[in-house]
Design an enzyme around this catalytic site. Structure first.
Site, PDB file in Angstrom:
ATOM      1  N   GLU A 113      -3.365  11.278 -41.535  1.00  0.00           N
ATOM      2  CA  GLU A 113      -3.846   9.923 -41.222  1.00  0.00           C
ATOM      3  C   GLU A 113      -2.849   8.848 -41.655  1.00  0.00           C
ATOM      4  O   GLU A 113      -2.624   7.854 -40.956  1.00  0.00           O
ATOM      5  CB  GLU A 113      -5.191   9.689 -41.923  1.00  0.00           C
ATOM      6  CG  GLU A 113      -5.821   8.357 -41.605  1.00  0.00           C
ATOM      7  CD  GLU A 113      -6.256   8.275 -40.162  1.00  0.00           C
ATOM      8  OE1 GLU A 113      -7.231   8.909 -39.764  1.00  0.00           O
ATOM      9  OE2 GLU A 113      -5.573   7.552 -39.392  1.00  0.00           O
ATOM     10  N   VAL A 121       0.470   7.395 -39.482  1.00  0.00           N
ATOM     11  CA  VAL A 121       0.446   6.466 -38.343  1.00  0.00           C
ATOM     12  C   VAL A 121      -0.312   5.198 -38.726  1.00  0.00           C
ATOM     13  O   VAL A 121      -1.500   5.249 -39.042  1.00  0.00           O
ATOM     14  CB  VAL A 121      -0.222   7.116 -37.116  1.00  0.00           C
ATOM     15  CG1 VAL A 121      -0.146   6.180 -35.917  1.00  0.00           C
ATOM     16  CG2 VAL A 121       0.415   8.454 -36.786  1.00  0.00           C
ATOM     17  N   GLY A 143      -0.344   3.277 -41.322  1.00  0.00           N
ATOM     18  CA  GLY A 143      -0.779   3.132 -42.715  1.00  0.00           C
ATOM     19  C   GLY A 143      -2.275   3.221 -42.917  1.00  0.00           C
ATOM     20  O   GLY A 143      -2.873   4.284 -42.755  1.00  0.00           O
ATOM     21  N   ILE A 163      -4.773   1.998 -41.251  1.00  0.00           N
ATOM     22  CA  ILE A 163      -5.679   1.977 -40.091  1.00  0.00           C
ATOM     23  C   ILE A 163      -6.091   3.418 -39.760  1.00  0.00           C
ATOM     24  O   ILE A 163      -5.227   4.270 -39.549  1.00  0.00           O
ATOM     25  CB  ILE A 163      -4.983   1.357 -38.855  1.00  0.00           C
ATOM     26  CG1 ILE A 163      -4.526  -0.074 -39.148  1.00  0.00           C
ATOM     27  CG2 ILE A 163      -5.904   1.398 -37.644  1.00  0.00           C
ATOM     28  CD1 ILE A 163      -3.772  -0.733 -37.986  1.00  0.00           C
ATOM     29  N   GLY A 172      12.836  -6.252 -49.288  1.00  0.00           N
ATOM     30  CA  GLY A 172      12.594  -4.815 -49.458  1.00  0.00           C
ATOM     31  C   GLY A 172      11.722  -4.231 -48.369  1.00  0.00           C
ATOM     32  O   GLY A 172      11.119  -3.173 -48.531  1.00  0.00           O
ATOM     33  N   GLU A 203      13.409   0.190 -44.231  1.00  0.00           N
ATOM     34  CA  GLU A 203      13.613   1.568 -44.687  1.00  0.00           C
ATOM     35  C   GLU A 203      15.046   1.686 -45.205  1.00  0.00           C
ATOM     36  O   GLU A 203      15.905   0.857 -44.869  1.00  0.00           O
ATOM     37  CB  GLU A 203      13.437   2.539 -43.504  1.00  0.00           C
ATOM     38  CG  GLU A 203      12.078   2.484 -42.824  1.00  0.00           C
ATOM     39  CD  GLU A 203      11.050   3.429 -43.436  1.00  0.00           C
ATOM     40  OE1 GLU A 203      11.434   4.308 -44.221  1.00  0.00           O
ATOM     41  OE2 GLU A 203       9.860   3.263 -43.123  1.00  0.00           O
ATOM     42  N   ASP A 241      10.976   4.716 -36.117  1.00  0.00           N
ATOM     43  CA  ASP A 241       9.782   4.911 -36.951  1.00  0.00           C
ATOM     44  C   ASP A 241       8.508   4.713 -36.116  1.00  0.00           C
ATOM     45  O   ASP A 241       7.598   5.555 -36.139  1.00  0.00           O
ATOM     46  CB  ASP A 241       9.832   3.917 -38.124  1.00  0.00           C
ATOM     47  CG  ASP A 241       8.527   3.848 -38.878  1.00  0.00           C
ATOM     48  OD1 ASP A 241       8.257   4.758 -39.669  1.00  0.00           O
ATOM     49  OD2 ASP A 241       7.759   2.882 -38.668  1.00  0.00           O
ATOM     50  N   LYS A 253       5.536   7.544 -34.706  1.00  0.00           N
ATOM     51  CA  LYS A 253       4.079   7.376 -34.810  1.00  0.00           C
ATOM     52  C   LYS A 253       3.421   7.506 -33.434  1.00  0.00           C
ATOM     53  O   LYS A 253       2.401   8.177 -33.276  1.00  0.00           O
ATOM     54  CB  LYS A 253       3.765   6.000 -35.423  1.00  0.00           C
ATOM     55  CG  LYS A 253       4.254   5.870 -36.866  1.00  0.00           C
ATOM     56  CD  LYS A 253       4.255   4.418 -37.342  1.00  0.00           C
ATOM     57  CE  LYS A 253       4.806   4.280 -38.751  1.00  0.00           C
ATOM     58  NZ  LYS A 253       5.078   2.901 -39.158  1.00  0.00           N
TER      59      LYS A 253
HETATM   60  P1  NAP Z   1       9.268   6.351 -51.857  1.00  0.00           P
HETATM   61  O1  NAP Z   1       8.647   5.179 -52.515  1.00  0.00           O
HETATM   62  O2  NAP Z   1      10.708   6.344 -51.572  1.00  0.00           O
HETATM   63  O3  NAP Z   1       8.903   7.642 -52.740  1.00  0.00           O
HETATM   64  C1  NAP Z   1       9.421   8.897 -52.465  1.00  0.00           C
HETATM   65  C2  NAP Z   1       9.058   9.811 -53.595  1.00  0.00           C
HETATM   66  O4  NAP Z   1       9.525  11.117 -53.310  1.00  0.00           O
HETATM   67  C3  NAP Z   1       9.686   9.397 -54.930  1.00  0.00           C
HETATM   68  O5  NAP Z   1       8.754   9.509 -55.972  1.00  0.00           O
HETATM   69  C4  NAP Z   1      10.822  10.407 -55.126  1.00  0.00           C
HETATM   70  O6  NAP Z   1      11.089  10.691 -56.470  1.00  0.00           O
HETATM   71  C5  NAP Z   1      10.211  11.617 -54.445  1.00  0.00           C
HETATM   72  N1  NAP Z   1      11.229  12.567 -53.987  1.00  0.00           N
HETATM   73  C6  NAP Z   1      12.235  12.359 -53.112  1.00  0.00           C
HETATM   74  N2  NAP Z   1      12.960  13.473 -52.968  1.00  0.00           N
HETATM   75  C7  NAP Z   1      12.398  14.403 -53.775  1.00  0.00           C
HETATM   76  C8  NAP Z   1      12.701  15.752 -54.109  1.00  0.00           C
HETATM   77  N3  NAP Z   1      13.735  16.379 -53.546  1.00  0.00           N
HETATM   78  N4  NAP Z   1      11.913  16.387 -54.973  1.00  0.00           N
HETATM   79  C9  NAP Z   1      10.860  15.775 -55.554  1.00  0.00           C
HETATM   80  N5  NAP Z   1      10.522  14.500 -55.294  1.00  0.00           N
HETATM   81  C10 NAP Z   1      11.282  13.828 -54.423  1.00  0.00           C
HETATM   82  O7  NAP Z   1       8.541   6.683 -50.459  1.00  0.00           O
HETATM   83  P2  NAP Z   1       7.124   6.174 -49.970  1.00  0.00           P
HETATM   84  O8  NAP Z   1       7.281   4.792 -49.422  1.00  0.00           O
HETATM   85  O9  NAP Z   1       6.101   6.435 -50.988  1.00  0.00           O
HETATM   86  O10 NAP Z   1       6.909   7.112 -48.689  1.00  0.00           O
HETATM   87  C11 NAP Z   1       6.467   8.450 -48.818  1.00  0.00           C
HETATM   88  C12 NAP Z   1       6.090   8.971 -47.432  1.00  0.00           C
HETATM   89  O11 NAP Z   1       5.050   8.171 -46.909  1.00  0.00           O
HETATM   90  C13 NAP Z   1       7.210   8.937 -46.389  1.00  0.00           C
HETATM   91  O12 NAP Z   1       7.085  10.018 -45.514  1.00  0.00           O
HETATM   92  C14 NAP Z   1       6.939   7.634 -45.652  1.00  0.00           C
HETATM   93  O13 NAP Z   1       7.450   7.612 -44.351  1.00  0.00           O
HETATM   94  C15 NAP Z   1       5.439   7.656 -45.638  1.00  0.00           C
HETATM   95  N6  NAP Z   1       4.808   6.351 -45.461  1.00  0.00           N
HETATM   96  C16 NAP Z   1       5.105   5.339 -46.323  1.00  0.00           C
HETATM   97  C17 NAP Z   1       4.476   4.121 -46.161  1.00  0.00           C
HETATM   98  C18 NAP Z   1       4.739   2.995 -47.113  1.00  0.00           C
HETATM   99  O14 NAP Z   1       4.118   1.951 -46.974  1.00  0.00           O
HETATM  100  N7  NAP Z   1       5.621   3.140 -48.089  1.00  0.00           N
HETATM  101  C19 NAP Z   1       3.572   3.921 -45.104  1.00  0.00           C
HETATM  102  C20 NAP Z   1       3.275   4.992 -44.257  1.00  0.00           C
HETATM  103  C21 NAP Z   1       3.900   6.203 -44.449  1.00  0.00           C
HETATM  104  P3  NAP Z   1      11.638   9.549 -57.492  1.00  0.00           P
HETATM  105  O15 NAP Z   1      10.565   8.508 -57.573  1.00  0.00           O
HETATM  106  O16 NAP Z   1      11.809  10.251 -58.781  1.00  0.00           O
HETATM  107  O17 NAP Z   1      12.895   9.044 -56.886  1.00  0.00           O
HETATM  108  N1  HSE Z   2       8.854   0.906 -42.218  1.00  0.00           N
HETATM  109  C1  HSE Z   2       7.484   1.047 -41.842  1.00  0.00           C
HETATM  110  C2  HSE Z   2       6.995  -0.306 -41.301  1.00  0.00           C
HETATM  111  C3  HSE Z   2       6.667   1.493 -43.037  1.00  0.00           C
HETATM  112  O1  HSE Z   2       7.691  -1.313 -41.432  1.00  0.00           O
HETATM  113  O2  HSE Z   2       5.933  -0.354 -40.707  1.00  0.00           O
HETATM  114  C4  HSE Z   2       5.361   2.115 -42.668  1.00  0.00           C
HETATM  115  O3  HSE Z   2       5.506   3.276 -41.919  1.00  0.00           O
END
Ligand code: NAP
Ligand code: HSE
Length: 428
Positions: free
Chosen positions: A131, A134, A136, A138, A189, A192, A203, A207
């Protein structure tokens, strides 16, 4: 109450720490809804010492996510590291082989490997839920897979990259050029690590390809997507579009046509008064159309710790309740190959160009469009930018193929200065 569901979480960044926070904030509420306690037994990230804003006391630590995914005291593996391959894919494969269910927010991995991962999981009677991958927070995967399961889906549309919507709406509200707003988004920030994933439409395309698979019962086929980013959108196009009552959005559209599955992620003009046209800032919107239900509009935060972790928890609670859904809404082995449409559904187009300012220039462009069978709806020459004259044309409905041919022919007239900008006008 039955035995707890034991979680192993790999990735403690924005989303992972958000999931830990929700579980610590609402353990009783979640246990009541799930019908059993949900407990984190082990976690993994790169750095053990980083302050993540939540206590990890009481959780076992694994440096290697593959080891975490295969621990005996983990029932459900949650992959929140990201990346289409590498540790994310290796650990999900290991979890499946070890007989675990999987929850992930990783759209890149599923867009490229979703079919093989779903087949592997379902062959062992395990589930993969996504979920959070795609839009976030929603609940669009749930809406398509469950809420609209009785419909033939006629169209899926969406603004599913908040960063691009922030850039486009900020350009319009502040009257700033793309490069300046891109730099602002970077400083905030929002982008990506590889900004092309955002502004190149990749990206959002990942989705859309996942939603298309659920909507049309087809194998995920990101490779067949018609993909274009927002990099070439200028403040001039945003102003001209606004002047005609439109907004420019990075819009995803998936629809099954007689010629195959059309999947497009590209800048489009949409009416400024439509729900999509009114979407501001980093918010996401998904519009679903079904033959029985009509149109449904879902709007909300597409990113961020709370919204994304909220979606992860929805999947976790489903699994704790014993809900066993196929990854893409029907058995992965029953999904049909997604034959890409040879041409997109016809639409009106916005065309902006600069012509050399001499007699007959506009007539030559009109003749090229006429020869390509493209009818002009509106046309105006606005201002003068010596020695060229900016011209705006809105066509009646035409195909992308006819338009591309006409643009190629315009290049040979000798009256164009630079390349024309063509943007599809989507009926929403
Ligand atoms: P993030 O803040 O960059 O966190 C990534 C995490 O993965 C960090 O804790 C990092 O460790 C850990 N990591 C990376 N490589 C690793 C490895 N080899 N072994 C163990 N841990 C590892 O990423 P995020 O934004 O949370 O995103 C996570 C996922 O959710 C991604 O697939 C992203 O596309 C998806 N997503 C994110 C959002 C969003 O709003 N951020 C929205 C929808 C989907 P460290 O902290 O120690 O560096
Ligand atoms: N880079 C993505 C965005 C994060 O701006 O929507 C959530 O997938």
């Amino acid at each position: 109450m039955t035995a707890p569901l034991r979680l192993g979480i790999a990735g403690l960044g924005t989303v992972g720490a958000g999931v830990v926070r929700i579980l610590k904030t609402h353990p009783d509420l979640i246990a009541t809804r799930a019908g059993r306690p949900i407990e984190i037994t082990a976690v993994s990230a790169r750095s053990r010492d980083k302050d993540r804003g939540v206590s990890l006391a009481g959780f076992a630590w694994e440096d290697d996510p593959v080891k975490l995914a295969t621990r005996d005291d983990v029932d459900l593996y949650i992959e929140l590291m990201g990346g289409s391959d590498g540790p994310a894919k290796a650990s999900v494969e290991a979890a499946i082989a070890a007989g675990k269910d999987v929850v992930t927010a990783n759209k890149a991995m599923l867009a490229l490997h979703g079919q093989e991962l779903a087949e592997a999981a379902e062959a062992r009677d395990h589930v993969i839920r996504f979920e959070a991958a795609v839009a976030g927070g929603i609940p669009v995967v749930k809406a398509l897979t469950e809420g609209l399961a009785g419909n033939e889906i006629t169209r899926v549309m969406g603004v599913m990259n908040g960063t691009c919507n922030y850039i486009l709406t900020r350009m319009e509200s502040a009257g700033l050029p793309y490069d300046e707003v891109f730099a602002e988004a970077e400083a905030l920030g929002y982008l990506e690590a590889d900004p092309t994933l955002d502004v190149g439409g990749i990206d959002a395309g990942h989705k859309l390809s996942l939603l298309a698979s659920i909507a049309y019962g087809t194998k995920v086929n990101f490779g067949a997507m018609d993909l274009e980013g927002i990099e070439r959108i200028s403040i001039e196009d945003i102003r001209q579009a606004a002047d005609m009552g439109y907004r420019i959005k990075l819009l995803g559209v998936a629809q099954m046509t007689g010629r195959g599955l059309e999947q497009r992620m590209s800048p489009c003009l949409v009416p400024a008064t439509s729900p999509l046209g009114q979407l501001e800032g980093g918010t996401n919107m998904v519009v679903l159309e079904g033959d029985a239900v009509g149109q449904i509009v879902l709007r909300g935060a597409g990113a961020g710790a709370g919204p994304t972790a909220s979606a992860v928890m929805a999947d976790v609670i489903d699994i704790a309740r014993g809900t066993r859904l196929s990854t893409f809404g029907q058995p992965a082995t029953a999904l049909r190959p997604a034959r890409g449409a040879e041409a997109s559904v016809s639409a009106p187009y916005y065309l902006r160009m600069a012509l050399v300012d001499k007699p007959g220039a506009l007539a030559k462009i009109a003749a090229v469009l006429g020869d390509a069978g493209i009818s002009i709806d509106r046309m105006r020459q606005y201002g003068h930018d010596e020695p060229t004259a900016p011209v705006l044309i809105v066509t009646h409905k035409t195909t992308k193929t006819a338009l591309d041919e006409a643009i190629a022919a315009m290049g040979k007239t000798g009256v164009l200065s630079g390349d024309p900008v063509a943007i599809r006008i989507e009926e929403v």
